[in-house]
Design a protein around this motif. Sequence first.
Motif, PDB file in Angstrom:
ATOM      1  N   VAL A  17       0.751  -1.248  -0.041  1.00 49.39           N
ATOM      2  CA  VAL A  17       0.030  -0.019  -0.004  1.00 49.39           C
ATOM      3  C   VAL A  17       0.991   1.206  -0.259  1.00 49.39           C
ATOM      4  O   VAL A  17       1.934   1.516   0.948  1.00 49.39           O
ATOM      5  CB  VAL A  17      -0.909  -0.291   1.071  1.00 49.39           C
ATOM      6  CG1 VAL A  17      -1.743   1.209   1.094  1.00 49.39           C
ATOM      7  CG2 VAL A  17      -1.730  -1.364   1.162  1.00 49.39           C
ATOM      8  N   SER A  18       0.767   2.008  -1.073  1.00 48.21           N
ATOM      9  CA  SER A  18       1.681   3.254  -1.302  1.00 48.21           C
ATOM     10  C   SER A  18       0.730   4.443  -0.306  1.00 48.21           C
ATOM     11  O   SER A  18      -0.531   4.753  -0.929  1.00 48.21           O
ATOM     12  CB  SER A  18       1.729   3.743  -2.791  1.00 48.21           C
ATOM     13  OG  SER A  18       2.589   2.581  -3.163  1.00 48.21           O
ATOM     14  N   GLU A  19       1.333   4.816   0.636  1.00 42.87           N
ATOM     15  CA  GLU A  19       0.697   6.027   1.520  1.00 42.87           C
ATOM     16  C   GLU A  19       1.163   7.282   0.957  1.00 42.87           C
ATOM     17  O   GLU A  19       2.213   7.522   0.122  1.00 42.87           O
ATOM     18  CB  GLU A  19       0.666   5.728   3.119  1.00 42.87           C
ATOM     19  CG  GLU A  19       0.118   4.443   3.318  1.00 42.87           C
ATOM     20  CD  GLU A  19       0.169   4.257   4.861  1.00 42.87           C
ATOM     21  OE1 GLU A  19       1.171   5.074   5.580  1.00 42.87           O
ATOM     22  OE2 GLU A  19      -0.334   3.354   5.410  1.00 42.87           O
ATOM     23  N   SER A  20       0.759   8.158   1.420  1.00 41.76           N
ATOM     24  CA  SER A  20       1.089   9.591   0.870  1.00 41.76           C
ATOM     25  C   SER A  20       2.293  10.115   1.843  1.00 41.76           C
ATOM     26  O   SER A  20       2.717  11.347   1.869  1.00 41.76           O
ATOM     27  CB  SER A  20      -0.030  10.609   1.261  1.00 41.76           C
ATOM     28  OG  SER A  20      -0.246  10.751   2.765  1.00 41.76           O
ATOM     29  N   ASP A  21       3.155   9.079   2.200  1.00 44.52           N
ATOM     30  CA  ASP A  21       4.560   9.460   2.739  1.00 44.52           C
ATOM     31  C   ASP A  21       5.515   9.949   1.876  1.00 44.52           C
ATOM     32  O   ASP A  21       5.167  10.260   0.604  1.00 44.52           O
ATOM     33  CB  ASP A  21       5.278   8.192   3.294  1.00 44.52           C
ATOM     34  CG  ASP A  21       4.513   7.596   4.411  1.00 44.52           C
ATOM     35  OD1 ASP A  21       3.546   8.014   4.929  1.00 44.52           O
ATOM     36  OD2 ASP A  21       4.675   6.297   4.737  1.00 44.52           O
ATOM     37  N   LYS A  31       3.755   0.361   2.641  1.00 45.49           N
ATOM     38  CA  LYS A  31       3.195  -0.405   3.775  1.00 45.49           C
ATOM     39  C   LYS A  31       2.828  -1.842   3.239  1.00 45.49           C
ATOM     40  O   LYS A  31       2.151  -1.806   2.335  1.00 45.49           O
ATOM     41  CB  LYS A  31       2.205   0.188   4.432  1.00 45.49           C
ATOM     42  CG  LYS A  31       2.647   1.700   4.967  1.00 45.49           C
ATOM     43  CD  LYS A  31       3.779   1.770   5.920  1.00 45.49           C
ATOM     44  CE  LYS A  31       3.898   3.174   6.519  1.00 45.49           C
ATOM     45  NZ  LYS A  31       4.962   3.845   6.029  1.00 45.49           N
TER      46      LYS A  31
END
Length: 105
Positions: A17-21, A31
Amino acid sequence: MERQPSCALSFSRLLAVSESDDRDDPDWQPKYWKVELQLVFAEDPAWTDLDRLGHQDTGFDYDEIGAPRIAALGEMRQFIESYPQLAAMWRAEPTRSGLALERAG
């Protein structure tokens, strides 16, 4: 109450999961989450020796939605149909099921 024998199939996958980090960070990582579906079936002679098939992992599938995904699903169906035990279990109704989602690593 006497406990009935059962057999279970479990399907699991890891999702990235690509978060907005900050993706510009050289140490950035997606993640990872583990999703698992477990189907429990009452004992049935139709899937005798299911554990001896020797298939525990069907691999990864990155096919795009559309024609490539349809073709991949067709191949998966052919795989299931090539083993009478799997085909019988696929058509059976589970006595119970469970779905789990947890953070991996």
